[in-house]
Design an enzyme around this catalytic site. Structure first.
Site: not given
Ligand code: VG1
Ligand code: CO
Length: 543
Positions: A344, A279, A277, A18, A281-282, A22, A376, A113-114
């Site tokens: 998504t 990185d 989060d 996505t 972006d959230r 990762r 985002k 990311s998260h």
């Protein structure tokens, strides 16, 4: 310094999901693993001679080592210049901002990311194109294809560059410019929002707690909230990026930022709470006694866009990912603009923004943003809310309740079944697939099914088609059940079940979401045989 051509052999599974590639850090640290992927990327990009690249990451374990490898490989491929955030730090939105501002060829984001970090945690790499947004599938598919037959990579044998000092050093013929990680981004935020109004809000004694979750947003939040906007010191907590995020899941939702939610529910809570989060972006938006659901936040931002100077001219359109609730659709309808439904992942929003079709975008997974960049943007959403709170003088819960009273409430929840056996997960999806053709017109959980399909998307700008983006069962009354497999996990498979109900009656808006959605959840389980097939009695995370 010389450029070397190193023989290598392919690794399997270097397929971006996505949001980039990762994997576990242990996988990334295998000799040649990162190098192979970067070589495949540079081969895909073609002639890079004299071009500018931006590189930065969320500061997680292996960030610095990965950046040194990328710098030496970029030099060996003739890039003219690389801009790197100081200490290797650039949040995902800041990288997007820097790529656009400096008209760079593209950027490389190092982040998972998260997902948790540290030697046993996760690492990731993602390429962003010249518009500052995630590379589209035609690029990531080609990178993957090339990783399967790679036999050499090119790298300079130069020594490590000093990433901690601002200024320019050289590797081979390439300049490495270490830039302030925050400056360009902070300037952009100042142009979009009414900083004077927010400054005055804090000066009136407004209190806030921003949880940076020991991840990348700390330096940005310190500089913008406490520095430029004058919020008291201590507003930002967990503000120093740590390589392992302090052992936590840097995922801003009520489960992983439980401490912040508890604080906001306690007596004498601050006026406003927010988190971001790994990185950056959230975002999560929390008021006293209320955690705002991400799609509601997007809808509220859309309905109130004019409070922010950057959006006073009006919105071109809105886009949301398919599993995200239809709350923003209702605002779009009222505004007389279009709301696009995409698969998504932020990469699908880029074309819509570039073509001037949408201004705001969002996902249910705590991601919100606008066409100011092509990612985002966590802090952007927080600043929008501060701008709204400052101008309206209202509390978060009042804003949410008034919004629901006007538009109705899209009651929403996501249930994640994480790290389940991969074969079991696929068998759940196969069962759903098989059931799809017979569902329309039947009753599921007391609702009549209007449409049941596997979501396919045709990009209205370039006509590209993305198939298999999630099973959706849409009811005639607006209720929905959506199933899809995560494309960001690194262990087994993660099944995401998304549940949504539309409630028009204000007398029922205060009810608890899980209780309201329990019937749909049970109907979803009966259809998919989720619990029986996976052996899980309950979701691992409910947001
Ligand atoms: C998840 C979210 C998706 C988001 C993606 C990347 O993907 O559901 O909405 O775009 O993470 O976000 P998936 O495939 O696991 O459902 V981030 O903050 O990791 O860059
Ligand atoms: Co993220």
């Amino acid at each position: 310094m010389t450029i070397q051509v190193i023989p290598t052999t392919p690794f399997s599974g270097q397929k971006p999901g996505t949001s980039g590639l990762r994997k576990k850090v242990t996988e990334f640290r295998q000799p040649g693993y990162l190098e192979n992927f970067v070589q495949a990327l540079f081969n895909t990009l073609g002639d890079c001679a004299g071009q500018t690249l931006v590189v930065g990451g969320d500061g997680r374990y292996f960030n610095r080592q990965a950046i040194q490898v990328i710098l030496r490989m970029a030099a060996a491929h003739g890039f003219g210049k690389v801009l790197v955030g100081r200490g290797g730090i650039l949040s995902t939105p800041a990288l997007s901002c820097v790529v656009r501002k400096h008209a760079a060829f593209g950027g490389i984001v190092l982040s998972a990311s998260h997902n948790p970090g540290g030697p046993d945690g996760d690492f990731g790499i993602k390429y962003n194109i010249g518009n500052g947004g995630p590379a589209p599938e035609r690029i990531t598919d080609e990178v993957y294809r090339l990783t399967q037959s790679i036999d050499t990579y090119r790298i300079s044998d130069a020594a490590d560059a000093n990433l901690d000092q601002l200024g320019t050093v050289r590797i081979e013929q390439m300049d490495v410019e270490v830039i302030d990680s925050v400056a360009d981004y902070a300037q952009l935020m100042q142009r979009l929002f009414d900083f004077d109004a927010i400054r005055a809000l804090f000066a009136r004694g407004f209190t806030m707690r921003f949880d940076a979750m020991s991840a990348v947003t700390g330096p940005y939040a310190h500089a913008i909230l406490e520095g430029i906007l004058g919020a008291p010191a201590g507003t930002v907590i967990h503000g120093e990026p740590l390589e392992d995020f302090g052992g936590h899941h840097p995922d801003p939702n009520p489960v992983n930022a439980a401490g912040l939610v508890a604080l906001m529910n306690a007596p004498h809570a601050p006026d406003f709470g927010a988190a971001s989060d790994g990185d950056g972006d959230r975002n999560m938006i929390v008021g006293r006694g209320i955690a705002v659901s991400p799609a509601d936040s997007l809808a509220i931002i859309a309905a109130n866009a004019a409070v922010a100077p950057g959006y006073r001219a009006g919105l071109k359109g809105i886009a949301r990912s398919m599993p995200t609730s239809a709350a923003p659709d209702r605002v779009a309808e009222a505004l007389g603009i279009k709301c696009y439904e995409t698969p998504t992942g932020w990469k699908y929003f880029g074309n819509l923004m570039d073509a001037g079709l949408v201004t705001l975008c969002g996902e249910e997974s705590y991601g919100t943003g606008s066409d100011h960049i092509r990612e985002k943007d966590g802090l952007w959403a927080v600043l929008f809310w501060l701008n709204l709170l400052a101008v309206s003088g209202k509390a978060v819960d009042t804003i949410v309740n008034e919004h629901w009273a006007r538009f109705g409430r899209n009651v929403y929840s996501r249930h994640d079944y994480e790290a389940v056996d991969s074969e079991a997960a696929h068998s759940v999806m196969r069962r759903l697939h098989a059931a799809l053709p017979g569902l329309a017109g039947t009753s599921v959980g007391g609702h009549t099914v209007a449409l049941a399909d596997d979501f396919a998307y045709t990009d209205p700008v370039d006509g590209s088609v993305s198939l298999g983006q999630g099973i959706r069962i849409v009811m005639t009354d607006g209720a929905r059940i959506v199933f899809r497999l995560s494309g960001t996990g690194t262990e087994g498979a993660t099944i995401r079940l998304y549940l949504e109900l539309y409630e028009a009656d204000p007398a029922r808006h205060g009810l608890e979401a899980q209780a309201m959605l329990a019937g749909l959840a049970q109907a979803a389980d009966e259809l998919a045989q989720l619990k029986a097939t996976t052996g899980r009695q309950a979701p691992s995370v409910v947001t």
